[in-house]
Write an enzyme that holds these catalytic residues in place. Structure first.
Site, PDB file in Angstrom:
ATOM      1  N   ARG A   1       0.854  -1.185   0.000  1.00 27.47           N
ATOM      2  CA  ARG A   1       0.000   0.000   0.000  1.00 27.47           C
ATOM      3  C   ARG A   1       0.892   1.237   0.000  1.00 27.47           C
ATOM      4  O   ARG A   1       1.710   1.399   0.912  1.00 27.47           O
ATOM      5  CB  ARG A   1      -0.906  -0.004   1.234  1.00 27.47           C
ATOM      6  CG  ARG A   1      -1.678   1.283   1.403  1.00 27.47           C
ATOM      7  CD  ARG A   1      -2.610   1.290   2.629  1.00 27.47           C
ATOM      8  NE  ARG A   1      -3.221   2.608   2.719  1.00 27.47           N
ATOM      9  CZ  ARG A   1      -3.093   3.447   3.746  1.00 27.47           C
ATOM     10  NH1 ARG A   1      -2.440   3.087   4.841  1.00 27.47           N
ATOM     11  NH2 ARG A   1      -3.631   4.646   3.710  1.00 27.47           N
TER      12      ARG A   1
ATOM     13  N   HIS B   1      -2.587  11.136   0.935  1.00 24.91           N
ATOM     14  CA  HIS B   1      -2.048  10.876   2.268  1.00 24.91           C
ATOM     15  C   HIS B   1      -1.409  12.189   2.765  1.00 24.91           C
ATOM     16  O   HIS B   1      -0.203  12.295   2.902  1.00 24.91           O
ATOM     17  CB  HIS B   1      -1.053   9.716   2.232  1.00 24.91           C
ATOM     18  CG  HIS B   1      -0.778   9.080   3.558  1.00 24.91           C
ATOM     19  ND1 HIS B   1      -0.914   7.733   3.803  1.00 24.91           N
ATOM     20  CD2 HIS B   1      -0.373   9.620   4.739  1.00 24.91           C
ATOM     21  CE1 HIS B   1      -0.582   7.465   5.067  1.00 24.91           C
ATOM     22  NE2 HIS B   1      -0.236   8.601   5.659  1.00 24.91           N
TER      23      HIS B   1
ATOM     24  N   GLU C   1      -6.901   8.519   6.548  1.00 22.60           N
ATOM     25  CA  GLU C   1      -7.142   9.140   7.852  1.00 22.60           C
ATOM     26  C   GLU C   1      -7.568  10.597   7.755  1.00 22.60           C
ATOM     27  O   GLU C   1      -6.842  11.484   8.226  1.00 22.60           O
ATOM     28  CB  GLU C   1      -5.884   9.062   8.719  1.00 22.60           C
ATOM     29  CG  GLU C   1      -5.439   7.652   9.022  1.00 22.60           C
ATOM     30  CD  GLU C   1      -4.260   7.610   9.995  1.00 22.60           C
ATOM     31  OE1 GLU C   1      -3.636   8.665  10.229  1.00 22.60           O
ATOM     32  OE2 GLU C   1      -3.983   6.535  10.521  1.00 22.60           O
TER      33      GLU C   1
ATOM     34  N   ASN D   1      -7.034   1.976  10.051  1.00 22.14           N
ATOM     35  CA  ASN D   1      -5.714   2.181  10.647  1.00 22.14           C
ATOM     36  C   ASN D   1      -5.883   2.281  12.155  1.00 22.14           C
ATOM     37  O   ASN D   1      -6.706   3.066  12.626  1.00 22.14           O
ATOM     38  CB  ASN D   1      -5.084   3.502  10.183  1.00 22.14           C
ATOM     39  CG  ASN D   1      -4.678   3.487   8.716  1.00 22.14           C
ATOM     40  OD1 ASN D   1      -4.837   2.485   8.040  1.00 22.14           O
ATOM     41  ND2 ASN D   1      -4.150   4.609   8.255  1.00 22.14           N
TER      42      ASN D   1
ATOM     43  N   TYR E   1      -3.591   1.726  16.061  1.00 21.03           N
ATOM     44  CA  TYR E   1      -2.296   1.443  16.678  1.00 21.03           C
ATOM     45  C   TYR E   1      -2.377   1.090  18.158  1.00 21.03           C
ATOM     46  O   TYR E   1      -1.577   0.327  18.655  1.00 21.03           O
ATOM     47  CB  TYR E   1      -1.369   2.666  16.529  1.00 21.03           C
ATOM     48  CG  TYR E   1      -0.906   2.892  15.109  1.00 21.03           C
ATOM     49  CD1 TYR E   1      -1.707   3.559  14.187  1.00 21.03           C
ATOM     50  CD2 TYR E   1       0.323   2.424  14.684  1.00 21.03           C
ATOM     51  CE1 TYR E   1      -1.280   3.754  12.874  1.00 21.03           C
ATOM     52  CE2 TYR E   1       0.763   2.614  13.382  1.00 21.03           C
ATOM     53  CZ  TYR E   1      -0.044   3.278  12.478  1.00 21.03           C
ATOM     54  OH  TYR E   1       0.370   3.462  11.182  1.00 21.03           O
TER      55      TYR E   1
ATOM     56  N   GLU F   1      -3.213  -0.080   8.168  1.00 19.99           N
ATOM     57  CA  GLU F   1      -2.009   0.319   8.915  1.00 19.99           C
ATOM     58  C   GLU F   1      -2.090  -0.201  10.338  1.00 19.99           C
ATOM     59  O   GLU F   1      -3.151  -0.132  10.961  1.00 19.99           O
ATOM     60  CB  GLU F   1      -1.869   1.845   9.039  1.00 19.99           C
ATOM     61  CG  GLU F   1      -1.287   2.532   7.850  1.00 19.99           C
ATOM     62  CD  GLU F   1      -1.163   4.045   8.069  1.00 19.99           C
ATOM     63  OE1 GLU F   1      -0.958   4.492   9.214  1.00 19.99           O
ATOM     64  OE2 GLU F   1      -1.288   4.768   7.061  1.00 19.99           O
TER      65      GLU F   1
HETATM   66  C1  PNW Z   1      -0.712   7.388  10.833  1.00 26.54           C
HETATM   67  N1  PNW Z   1      -2.732   8.844  16.751  1.00 26.54           N
HETATM   68  O1  PNW Z   1      -0.917   8.571  11.550  1.00 26.54           O
HETATM   69  C2  PNW Z   1      -0.362   7.816   9.413  1.00 26.54           C
HETATM   70  O2  PNW Z   1      -1.257   7.325   8.440  1.00 26.54           O
HETATM   71  C3  PNW Z   1       1.049   7.529   9.024  1.00 26.54           C
HETATM   72  O3  PNW Z   1       1.437   8.359   7.956  1.00 26.54           O
HETATM   73  C4  PNW Z   1       1.952   7.685  10.231  1.00 26.54           C
HETATM   74  O4  PNW Z   1       3.305   7.660   9.921  1.00 26.54           O
HETATM   75  C5  PNW Z   1       1.578   6.571  11.189  1.00 26.54           C
HETATM   76  O5  PNW Z   1       0.206   6.598  11.516  1.00 26.54           O
HETATM   77  C6  PNW Z   1       2.381   6.570  12.485  1.00 26.54           C
HETATM   78  O6  PNW Z   1       2.190   7.773  13.200  1.00 26.54           O
HETATM   79  C7  PNW Z   1      -1.359   8.575  12.850  1.00 26.54           C
HETATM   80  O7  PNW Z   1      -2.341   9.782  17.491  1.00 26.54           O
HETATM   81  C8  PNW Z   1      -0.932   9.602  13.672  1.00 26.54           C
HETATM   82  O8  PNW Z   1      -3.488   7.991  17.205  1.00 26.54           O
HETATM   83  C9  PNW Z   1      -1.395   9.693  14.962  1.00 26.54           C
HETATM   84  C10 PNW Z   1      -2.288   8.758  15.443  1.00 26.54           C
HETATM   85  C11 PNW Z   1      -2.717   7.720  14.628  1.00 26.54           C
HETATM   86  C12 PNW Z   1      -2.253   7.647  13.328  1.00 26.54           C
END
Ligand code: PNW
Length: 492
Positions: free
Chosen positions: A90, A136, A183, A324, A326, A394
């Site tokens: 991707r 993006h 996002e 996405n 995390y 992601e």
């Molecule tokens: C994503 N949060 O951003 C983006 O899609 C990527 O480009 C980035 O590098 C990656 O996650 C890692 O940061 C985020 O605060 C930024 O939860 C912040 C958050 C989640 C996703």
């Protein structure tokens, strides 16, 4: 160094073959974070080029001028990905590489088109399926200057649709998986509420000269939702019949767990937080067809309204749920009046719950902790609410102490534990009936992590940014994931 992993007598043994045999897996990247060549071969300036050349904006003072140099090294990168066993990749297109000034009447840069043609062809020749994101976060700087970018939906719409059309025309014969926006929520909140990302607008004058955190994020979010839907309609009507691909959007969303699961006030606060973070975008597209009531109640007229035409257009405008995610936070209700600049639903996000339990081990990124337990809950929440096939687009982590490519550091057990935990949750959710069709780790190589610069390393490949060659060194997690997916994906 070769590392291999066997799961036959591991706790993950029962997950064997749980993912569908046509499950796509690989890594995700974004143009502004990996390509480099920021002004090569006719590329125009993006808002991130402007941002990183503005002193004080990026934590380590770096720019993305070279980044990981994937613009030059794409052939080598495809070979490395192939050695990692991926079946898909991707990546995003830099709008200002394809249309340097960005506008509907501005010229196409053939050299930029050529680069993406080369990349797509190289991937396909090596058996790797491209998943392509149109946007993006790197809107052409010129569109920001002409009319304020996405704040001006009327003027922005034809420019975005023309860009999307050029991409479908030039790449759609080979690209069958399109993502309009990555996002939209992080783009609006970081860029227009907190003002810590491009285009660096907020109500906070010590940080940003212009902006209004109480209104602009919702205006920009509305533009993203509606123009996503218009691009999807165009694709479905004019391109899909012959090209036979699919199109959708990718939303961010961490999981919100009540700070005290026994107390209905905090249980309600956590649901409200999920609605502000996720349902803001997902309800109009996959659910009720409108913004959540909790947001309307708090924001009133500051939240735009969809016209009837827009509602029709938006609902059902995504063929899949691009997700996405995390981490997980504990959510505590806030008493008292809501801050005008609040965009979380009047809650507090915490690292520990009322019992003092931690949400998970710390990574090298302040907001990110390993919390697979919340990921499993989130997968079910999204599935139950939207009943749409999920593409995980992601997921990944940084790890403390990744300062050099030594043998010891490349054996990245912290990241392996992260992937082991999260991927096990994916497999268990599938066993429970959640329809999940892809997984993209974030990310393939260490890259330029936006305002954090080169300090946050998310890659399964270490990059030596100090040398002009940007030499790549595989981390062990790359081979762990190869072996784990080999275990998880059904063979027949
Ligand atoms: C994503 N949060 O951003 C983006 O899609 C990527 O480009 C980035 O590098 C990656 O996650 C890692 O940061 C985020 O605060 C930024 O939860 C912040 C958050 C989640 C996703």
């Amino acid at each position: 160094m070769t590392w291999t992993h066997d799961f036959t007598s591991s706790p993950e043994a029962s997950l064997a073959g749980s993912l569908r045999k046509d499950f796509y897996w690989g890594y995700a990247t974004a143009a502004a974070q990996v390509e480099g060549a920021w002004n090569a071969d006719g590329k125009g300036e993006s808002i991130w080029d402007r941002f990183c050349h503005t002193p004080g904006k990026v934590h380590d003072g770096s720019t993305n001028e070279d980044a990981a140099r994937s613009y030059d090294l794409y052939k080598e990168d495809v070979q490395l990905m192939k050695s990692y066993g991926v079946t898909a990749y991707r990546f995003s297109l830099a709008w200002s590489r394809i249309i340097p000034l960005g506008g509907a009447d501005d010229p196409v840069n053939e050299k930029g088109v050529q680069y993406y043609n080369n990349l797509i062809d190289e991937l396909l020749a090596n058996g790797i399926t491209p998943f392509v994101t149109l946007f993006h976060w790197d809107i052409p700087q010129m569109l920001e200057e002409r009319y304020g970018g996405m704040l001006n939906q009327e003027r922005y719409t034809p420019d975005f649709l023309r860009y999307a059309r050029v991409c479908f025309e030039r790449f759609g014969d080979r690209v069958k998986h399109w993502i309009t926006y990555n996002e939209p929520g992080v783009y609006t909140l970081a860029g227009y509420a907190a003002g810590v990302h491009a285009p660096a607008r907020s109500s906070f004058r010590e940080r940003n000269e212009e902006g209004d955190s109480s209104t602009e994020p919702f205006i920009v979010g509305h533009t993203e939702i509606v123009t996503h839907a218009r691009a999807a309609k165009m694709y479905r009507e004019e391109f899909k019949p012959s090209q036979k691909g699919e199109i959708g959007i990718t939303l961010h969303g961490n999981y919100s767990e009540p700070w005290d699961a026994e107390d209905p006030v905090h249980v309600a606060a956590a649901e409200r937080a999920r609605e502000f973070e996720i349902a803001w975008y997902a309800d109009p597209i996959y659910g009720s067809g409108d913004y959540p009531q909790s947001m309307r109640d708090q924001l009133g007229d500051r939240l735009p309204t969809f016209t009837e035409e827009e509602k029709e257009l938006v609902k059902g405008s995504s063929d899949f749920y691009g997700m996405n995610s995390y981490t997980t936070f504990f959510i505590k209700n806030l008493d008292g009046p809501t801050d005008i600049n609040d965009h979380l639903g009047n809650v507090e996000k915490l690292d520990t719950n009322s019992k003092g339990e931690s949400r998970g081990p710390e990574s090298d990124t302040y907001w990110l902790r390993t919390a697979p337990w919340g990921y499993g809950k989130l997968l079910r929440w999204v599935w139950n609410r939207y009943q749409t096939p999920i593409y995980l687009t992601e997921n990944g982590t940084t790890a403390k102490g990744e300062t050099e490519p030594s043998e010891e550091i490349l054996n990245d057990t912290f990241r392996i534990d992260f992937y082991r935990g999260y991927l096990s949750e994916v497999a268990k959710a599938v066993q429970d009936g959640v329809d999940i069709r892809s997984y993209f780790g974030w990310t393939f190589t260490d890259n330029w992590e936006w305002a954090a610069g080169y300090s946050d390393r998310f890659g399964v490949t270490y990059v030596d940014f100090d040398t002009p060659e940007k030499k790549r060194y595989p981390k062990r997690s790359a081979y762990f994931n190869r072996d784990f997916f080999n275990h998880l994906i059904a063979k027949a």
